[in-house]
Each structure stands twice: as C-alpha cells, then as structure tokens.
Write an enzyme that holds these catalytic residues in place. Structure first.
Site, mmCIF file in Angstrom:
data_model
loop_
_atom_site.group_PDB
_atom_site.id
_atom_site.type_symbol
_atom_site.label_atom_id
_atom_site.label_comp_id
_atom_site.label_asym_id
_atom_site.label_seq_id
_atom_site.Cartn_x
_atom_site.Cartn_y
_atom_site.Cartn_z
ATOM 1 N N SER A 1 -34.521 10.326 -32.048
ATOM 2 C CA SER A 1 -35.688 10.553 -32.813
ATOM 3 C C SER A 1 -36.295 8.825 -31.566
ATOM 4 C CB SER A 1 -35.959 10.922 -34.118
ATOM 5 O OG SER A 1 -37.019 10.709 -34.497
ATOM 6 N N ARG B 1 -23.133 10.391 -33.179
ATOM 7 C CA ARG B 1 -23.368 11.116 -33.358
ATOM 8 C C ARG B 1 -23.550 12.734 -31.289
ATOM 9 N NH1 ARG B 1 -28.658 15.271 -36.381
ATOM 10 N NH2 ARG B 1 -27.893 14.995 -38.651
ATOM 11 N N ARG C 1 -22.295 16.537 -40.689
ATOM 12 C CA ARG C 1 -23.541 15.548 -39.167
ATOM 13 C C ARG C 1 -23.272 15.036 -40.245
ATOM 14 N NH1 ARG C 1 -27.395 19.341 -36.577
ATOM 15 N NH2 ARG C 1 -28.750 20.229 -38.534
ATOM 16 N N HIS C 2 -23.389 14.534 -41.446
ATOM 17 C CA HIS C 2 -24.346 13.924 -41.668
ATOM 18 C C HIS C 2 -23.422 12.065 -42.549
ATOM 19 C CE1 HIS C 2 -27.458 16.546 -41.989
ATOM 20 N NE2 HIS C 2 -28.563 15.488 -41.673
ATOM 21 N N GLU D 1 -29.588 17.104 -33.133
ATOM 22 C CA GLU D 1 -30.333 16.359 -32.797
ATOM 23 C C GLU D 1 -30.252 15.243 -32.736
ATOM 24 O OE1 GLU D 1 -33.559 13.229 -34.660
ATOM 25 O OE2 GLU D 1 -33.728 14.990 -35.600
ATOM 26 N N GLU E 1 -29.279 9.155 -47.774
ATOM 27 C CA GLU E 1 -29.680 10.807 -48.460
ATOM 28 C C GLU E 1 -28.572 11.853 -48.483
ATOM 29 O OE1 GLU E 1 -29.050 11.733 -44.017
ATOM 30 O OE2 GLU E 1 -30.847 11.229 -43.806
ATOM 31 N N ARG F 1 -28.474 5.657 -44.948
ATOM 32 C CA ARG F 1 -29.650 6.242 -45.557
ATOM 33 C C ARG F 1 -28.901 6.647 -47.327
ATOM 34 N NH1 ARG F 1 -33.806 7.232 -41.977
ATOM 35 N NH2 ARG F 1 -33.574 6.184 -39.957
#
Length: 434
Positions: free
Chosen positions: A360, A408, A219-220, A357, A213, A211
């Site tokens: 999902s 995570r 946490r990414h 989180e 991002e 990703r």
C-alpha cells in the site's frame, strides 16, 4: 569446535571430526550406520561391530534420533552411502542426548499439524523444506536491501513504541510506558516521512509492525515485517517503480541464489521471475473488471473496498502482479495526497499479487494546512500528532512511498498455504509463545 569439518567438506583419504544431529540410525546386525546431519548436509557413520571396541559401538548406537554427537574418524569413499562417503569412527562423543519421544518427526516422514510445528519450531526447522523457506527469506531481505541501496536509499530504524497510532483507530496494542499510555507502532509511516524531508531524501526500513486486528486468517499476523520506502521529490508513479523493482529483485535473488532450496520445496521447474512489467489499473477499472467476472453476488460500486473474493477474481483475470491506482480519497489514510484536478481521487495505490495485496502506498500530502485538514476529515485530532505536523511548516518536499508486507511477499513467492510458515515465531490472536 576449531577442528570440526562440515559434512559437505569431508574428503576421502583424510581424518575428520564431524558434529551434528543424529538424523537416522540403521542397525543391520553385524553392521550399523548413523546418518549425521549438520547445516551443510548429511554423512554416513559406519559401525562394524565385530571390528570395533564394544564401548565405542555402544556409545554410538545407544543414542536416540536428534541427539547431538561428535565423531572423529577416517573418511572413506563409499558409493552406496547417501553422499558417496562415510566415516569409520575412532571416537564418538555424545554432546547432548535427545528425548526418544519427539513431539514431531524432523525427518518429515510423519506429517505434523502447523500448530504442533510452531509449538516446536526448533525441531521443525531441522526439516530441509522448512529451513529452505528461511534461507530464501534471508536471501530475499538481502536482495531487497541491496536494491534499495542501488536506488540511493538510506536504511533507517524508527521507534516501535509511540505516543499515538499512525492511522488512529482501534488496531493498536496499548502498553504502559513509565506510567503513561503508549502504543506499539502500526507502521513507520510518519517517521519515515519526517526523515525523507530532512535532506536525507530517500530512506527504507525493514522492521516489525504491530496491528491489533481481529482477523484470524491464513494471511494475517499481529506482528509482521514491513518493508518500507519513502522518497523526497517522488510522486506515486516513482514509488510504484521502486515497489516493482524491489519485488522483481526478490524473485531474481531466489532464482539466482537459492536453486537448491527451490528444488527442496519442489518449485525449481515452475518458479518464474516476473519480467513483463506490472499493469497499472485504476480503481474504477478494477471494480469494472471484477464486476465483469460475475464472481460476486453483488456488484461493486464506487467507494467500496475490494472484498477478498473480488481480489481473487481480479487476480485470476490479470494473471500476475498488478497495481490498483487512483483510489477514492475517502478510503485512504489522511496522509495520502489527493489529485489536484479531482479531490475525490487519491494518489494512493496498492500492489497486488493474484492471491492478495502486497503493498500500500502513494504520494503524501506535503502541504501543512491540507495535511491538518485531512486529519480533521478523518476524525483525528491534529494536536495529538503535533510532533509530525509541525515539521511540515519548515519546508517539506513532495514525497511518496509504500509499505510492503515481508511475509506476504515470501508467502506468495513460494506459494505457501499459511503466512505463519514464513515467520519463525508468529504472533496472532492465539499465539504468544514460543
């Protein structure tokens, strides 16, 4: 080395050859010791200088810390030694010299910044507490696979180079593929749905996702490990059941099979396996509870995504893992099915740890025309996904699933401060090497 003995297996009264890294050197004058380390533990090597050949002593004590050596000698009981035994060497072979100027201290006596540790991951992994994280990670992935198989799911492997992004948008890494533009896959989502509809029915995958991002937080990651499940004839409630089982299985495996590693990390006394069931809160209930905490400057309203501080406030309020269900349709991906009785509500859910989180998921739209309409509503061109949508014309069963962030899960299970500590070689905005 066929005749090598692991340090933990060296027994008094026998001759043994041990090999590993020089963890520590203690020179006390007439007597000196090397602490030798291998994967099983440490052992003491004793040098009585006046009673040994000078060349043997010089070879043994002339090495620097973290050099790789092999030692052959008699194993003797010695209660004062770190492991209760020691080796009196008959021969010492220096297999690989280490530079005396180490970029970090593998003994852990001197701390190093995370960036220095990641730049020198091989040395960093020689620390027991770092090795413990990845031993636990390995055990967790084993247990997760086993639980999926118990649930009659088949392990699959899906492409990581794709023609279109799973969810569209700008969070894609483009690559050149034989002169054409392609992308690193954001998720196995579309492929696992196709396989779940193929009569295999229940599938899982543990693999990398990519990703692009812009986030640069503790946490990414831009390359992460996704633990995915998809099941035919499952609805969102069934998928939540599976997600809960998998997370609990990870905790159980760590508790049952990694006691030494948890002790090394200082977690043995406080580590708990979740056993009360994960509460299921609707999105509407979640924003009401967040607003009631008074932790946010502005009250959340229907349709808002949950900010980090809101997730934290709700996590503190719940006090354990929990699900958020029935999200607004407009903020969930096109492939998430809406409730038949209220199209404003999706079947999407998230599984939350109090810190962040983890999962999902939701029930997927299995009806062709409604799926295509979902593409159009989110501004995506259905023609670009024709390989996917056309299969929904040929008998696609109802199905549901989820994606669980592997790092995570490990980060929250072990209470790590930074997600990069759960990855051997992290990839983020600043790090492409090693």
């Amino acid at each position: 080395m066929q005749d090598r003995t692991y340090t933990a297996d060296a027994e008094p009264g026998e001759s043994a050859t041990v090999a590993g890294w020089v963890h520590e050197i203690r020179d006390l004058g007439g007597i000196a010791f090397i602490i030798l380390r291998d994967v099983s533990g440490k052992i003491q090597i004793k040098f009585e200088k006046d009673e040994m050949d000078d060349d043997l002593v010089e070879t043994g004590l002339g090495v620097s810390r973290e050099s790789v050596i092999s030692v052959t000698g008699d194993v003797e009981e010695e209660p004062r030694a770190p492991t209760g035994v020691e080796v009196t060497p008959e021969s010492v072979e220096v297999i690989s010299d280490a530079d005396p100027e180490l970029p970090l201290d593998p003994s852990g006596k001197v701390d190093a910044e995370l960036s220095t540790r990641l730049d020198n991951r091989t040395l960093d992994l020689r620390k027991p507490e770092v090795q413990a994280v990845f031993t636990i990670r390995s055990e967790i992935l084993r247990a997760v696979r086993e639980r999926f198989r118990d649930l009659r799911a088949t392990e699959i492997t899906t492409p990581k180079i794709v023609a279109t992004g799973t969810e569209g948008g700008t969070e894609l890494f483009p690559i050149t593929y034989f002169g054409e533009e392609a992308f690193m896959n954001q998720s196995p989502q579309l492929f696992k749905q196709l396989i779940a509809g193929s009569n295999v029915e229940r599938v899982f995958e543990i693999g990398p996702i990519f990703r692009a991002e812009e986030h640069n937080t503790p946490r990414h990651l831009n390359e992460a490990t996704s633990i995915d499940f998809e099941g035919a004839f499952c609805d969102q409630s069934d998928a939540m059941d599976v997600a809960e089982e998998v997370v609990v299985a990870a905790y159980e495996a760590a508790a049952e099979n990694c006691a030494d590693e948890l002790e090394t990390l200082g977690l043995a006394e406080e580590f708990e396996v979740p056993n009360d069931g994960f509460p299921r809160l609707s999105y509407e209930e979640a924003i009401e509870r967040i607003n009631a905490t008074g932790e946010l400057d502005e009250q959340l309203v229907w349709g808002d995504d949950l900010p980090t501080e809101g997730e934290k406030a709700l996590g503190d309020d719940v006090g354990g893992h929990y699900f958020i269900t029935d999200w607004p349709s407009e903020i969930k991906p096109f492939y998430i099915m809406d409730h038949d009785e209220d199209e404003q509500l999706s079947t999407g859910f998230d599984l939350m740890h109090p810190r962040m989180e983890l999962v999902s998921g939701g029930q997927r739209e299995h009806r062709h025309d409604e799926l295509v309409a979902g593409f159009e509503q989110q501004g995506l061109d259905p023609d670009q996904f024709e390989y996917y949508t056309k299969m929904f014309k040929y008998g696609m069963p109802p199905h549901a699933g989820f994606g669980l962030g592997g790092e995570r899960l490990i980060m929250t299970l072990l209470g790590l401060d930074n997600i990069r500590e759960a990855v051997l070689f992290p990839r983020d905005r600043q790090r492409l090497s090693p």
